[in-house]
Design a protein around this motif. Structure first.
Motif, PDB file in Angstrom:
ATOM      1  N   CYS A 136       0.888  -1.231  -0.169  1.00 30.87           N
ATOM      2  CA  CYS A 136       0.017   0.047   0.108  1.00 30.87           C
ATOM      3  C   CYS A 136       0.862   1.151   0.131  1.00 30.87           C
ATOM      4  CB  CYS A 136      -0.878   0.158   1.389  1.00 30.87           C
ATOM      5  SG  CYS A 136      -2.039   1.520   1.379  1.00 30.87           S
ATOM      6  N   GLY A 137       1.008   2.134  -1.229  1.00 23.99           N
ATOM      7  CA  GLY A 137       1.891   3.146  -1.296  1.00 23.99           C
ATOM      8  C   GLY A 137       1.515   4.214  -0.351  1.00 23.99           C
ATOM      9  N   SER A 138       0.186   4.730  -0.047  1.00 26.82           N
ATOM     10  CA  SER A 138      -0.242   5.728   0.825  1.00 26.82           C
ATOM     11  C   SER A 138      -0.119   5.077   2.168  1.00 26.82           C
ATOM     12  CB  SER A 138      -1.739   5.997   0.553  1.00 26.82           C
ATOM     13  OG  SER A 138      -2.756   4.931   0.729  1.00 26.82           O
ATOM     14  N   GLY A 139      -0.103   3.916   2.494  1.00 24.63           N
ATOM     15  CA  GLY A 139       0.228   3.457   3.957  1.00 24.63           C
ATOM     16  C   GLY A 139       1.503   3.432   4.381  1.00 24.63           C
ATOM     17  N   ALA A 140       2.486   3.419   3.246  1.00 23.46           N
ATOM     18  CA  ALA A 140       3.894   3.443   3.611  1.00 23.46           C
ATOM     19  C   ALA A 140       4.153   4.914   3.692  1.00 23.46           C
ATOM     20  CB  ALA A 140       4.651   2.992   2.383  1.00 23.46           C
ATOM     21  N   CYS A 141       3.601   5.774   3.013  1.00 17.56           N
ATOM     22  CA  CYS A 141       3.886   7.242   3.042  1.00 17.56           C
ATOM     23  C   CYS A 141       3.243   7.610   4.415  1.00 17.56           C
ATOM     24  CB  CYS A 141       3.143   8.137   1.866  1.00 17.56           C
ATOM     25  SG  CYS A 141       3.759   7.497   0.207  1.00 17.56           S
ATOM     26  N   ALA A 142       2.181   7.351   4.815  1.00 14.83           N
ATOM     27  CA  ALA A 142       1.501   7.812   6.038  1.00 14.83           C
ATOM     28  C   ALA A 142       2.259   7.310   7.273  1.00 14.83           C
ATOM     29  CB  ALA A 142       0.136   7.095   6.224  1.00 14.83           C
ATOM     30  N   ALA A 143       2.771   6.030   7.204  1.00 16.40           N
ATOM     31  CA  ALA A 143       3.665   5.500   8.226  1.00 16.40           C
ATOM     32  C   ALA A 143       4.922   6.423   8.281  1.00 16.40           C
ATOM     33  CB  ALA A 143       3.656   4.176   8.195  1.00 16.40           C
ATOM     34  N   GLY A 172       9.283  17.211   5.950  1.00 19.78           N
ATOM     35  CA  GLY A 172       8.533  17.649   6.928  1.00 19.78           C
ATOM     36  C   GLY A 172       7.700  18.693   6.593  1.00 19.78           C
ATOM     37  N   VAL A 173       7.075  19.238   7.596  1.00 18.42           N
ATOM     38  CA  VAL A 173       5.864  20.334   7.124  1.00 18.42           C
ATOM     39  C   VAL A 173       6.264  21.392   6.318  1.00 18.42           C
ATOM     40  CG1 VAL A 173       4.363  21.964   8.321  1.00 18.42           C
ATOM     41  CG2 VAL A 173       4.892  19.772   9.686  1.00 18.42           C
ATOM     42  N   GLY A 174       5.341  21.692   5.353  1.00 16.09           N
ATOM     43  CA  GLY A 174       5.551  22.613   4.250  1.00 16.09           C
ATOM     44  C   GLY A 174       5.938  21.901   3.133  1.00 16.09           C
ATOM     45  N   HIS A 175       6.446  20.676   2.943  1.00 13.14           N
ATOM     46  CA  HIS A 175       7.164  19.991   1.893  1.00 13.14           C
ATOM     47  C   HIS A 175       6.239  18.999   1.277  1.00 13.14           C
ATOM     48  CE1 HIS A 175      10.911  22.087   2.478  1.00 13.14           C
ATOM     49  NE2 HIS A 175      10.608  22.094   3.650  1.00 13.14           N
ATOM     50  N   PRO A 176       6.333  18.730  -0.156  1.00 13.92           N
ATOM     51  CA  PRO A 176       5.531  17.595  -0.441  1.00 13.92           C
ATOM     52  C   PRO A 176       6.160  16.293   0.012  1.00 13.92           C
ATOM     53  CG  PRO A 176       6.872  18.475  -2.103  1.00 13.92           C
ATOM     54  CD  PRO A 176       6.946  19.368  -0.955  1.00 13.92           C
ATOM     55  N   LEU A 177       5.790  15.017   0.048  1.00 14.99           N
ATOM     56  CA  LEU A 177       6.178  13.764   0.409  1.00 14.99           C
ATOM     57  C   LEU A 177       6.352  12.904  -0.939  1.00 14.99           C
ATOM     58  CD1 LEU A 177       5.283  11.689   3.253  1.00 14.99           C
ATOM     59  CD2 LEU A 177       5.151  10.450   0.869  1.00 14.99           C
ATOM     60  N   TYR A 178       7.367  12.266  -1.116  1.00 12.56           N
ATOM     61  CA  TYR A 178       7.678  11.452  -2.245  1.00 12.56           C
ATOM     62  C   TYR A 178       7.828  10.111  -1.959  1.00 12.56           C
ATOM     63  CZ  TYR A 178       8.883  16.114  -4.345  1.00 12.56           C
ATOM     64  OH  TYR A 178       8.953  17.410  -4.889  1.00 12.56           O
ATOM     65  N   MET A 179       7.043   9.189  -2.969  1.00  7.82           N
ATOM     66  CA  MET A 179       7.393   7.779  -2.812  1.00  7.82           C
ATOM     67  C   MET A 179       7.957   7.226  -4.119  1.00  7.82           C
ATOM     68  SD  MET A 179       3.791   5.806  -3.104  1.00  7.82           S
ATOM     69  CE  MET A 179       2.399   5.996  -4.519  1.00  7.82           C
TER      70      MET A 179
END
Length: 193
Positions: A136-143, A172-179
């Protein structure tokens, strides 16, 4: 990779619109893609838009006695539970209880995270309305977002799932998250209606 496989684009980057966010997909090579998942949401009212007074409800009532969890949205809601070992985590039992909690009227994905090192975690994911899945890509990102926000993880983390490994990066806060990880064609199917 579907777009590349069927020659629907020759671009190195594409924009994909979903119901609740826009994603930027970058083709690293023929086997690897990177997805800009945008910034994670930690505010309860953004995660549970259908609920009134969600914060008050969660403050007064625990999901399970002595269960520590974090809530985050990566375009879909996730409950993150840190465990000593994902191998022995009671994934089915805990997930069914959380899944049926009235606060999550539209369901929630439940993620069991084992921190191996500051840059490596193991993860099992119980997806809403599906059950436990291999990946689960979004799960990995969330964790990873939860781990980074609590200074438990570095800003680049390898995530081990039953279906394979991927990399999640977040400053961190203010930045996008990448997978980032491998993508491959599995099969074609047809539905006759």
């Amino acid at each position: 990779m579907f777009l590349k496989l069927y020659k629907l684009t020759n671009k190195k980057q594409v924009f994909i619109k979903t119901n609740n966010r826009d994603l930027i997909i970058k083709f690293i090579n023929n086997k690897t893609i990177q997805v800009n998942m945008n910034e994670p949401y930690f505010k309860l009212n953004q995660i549970f838009l259908s609920q009134q007074n969600t914060y008050d409800y969660l403050s007064k009532k625990k999901l399970l006695k002595n269960l520590k969890y974090n809530l985050v949205s990566i375009g879909n809601p996730h409950c993150i539970i840190k465990v000593k070992s994902i191998k022995y985590a009671p994934v089915q039992k805990i997930s069914k209880i959380i899944e049926n909690n009235c606060i999550f009227s539209e369901g929630i994905n439940i993620n069991f995270m084992e921190i191996v090192r500051k840059n490596y975690i193991k993860l099992r994911v119980y997806e809403r309305d599906v059950g436990e899945t291999y990946a689960c890509g979004s799960g990995a990102c969330a964790a990873v977002a939860v781990g980074i926000s609590q200074n438990l993880l570095t800003n680049k983390v390898e995530v081990e799932l039953h279906g394979g490994n991927m990399i999640v990066k977040w400053n961190g806060v203010g930045h996008p998250l990448y997978m980032q990880g491998p993508a491959k064609h599995v099969y074609d199917g047809y539905i006759y209606i």
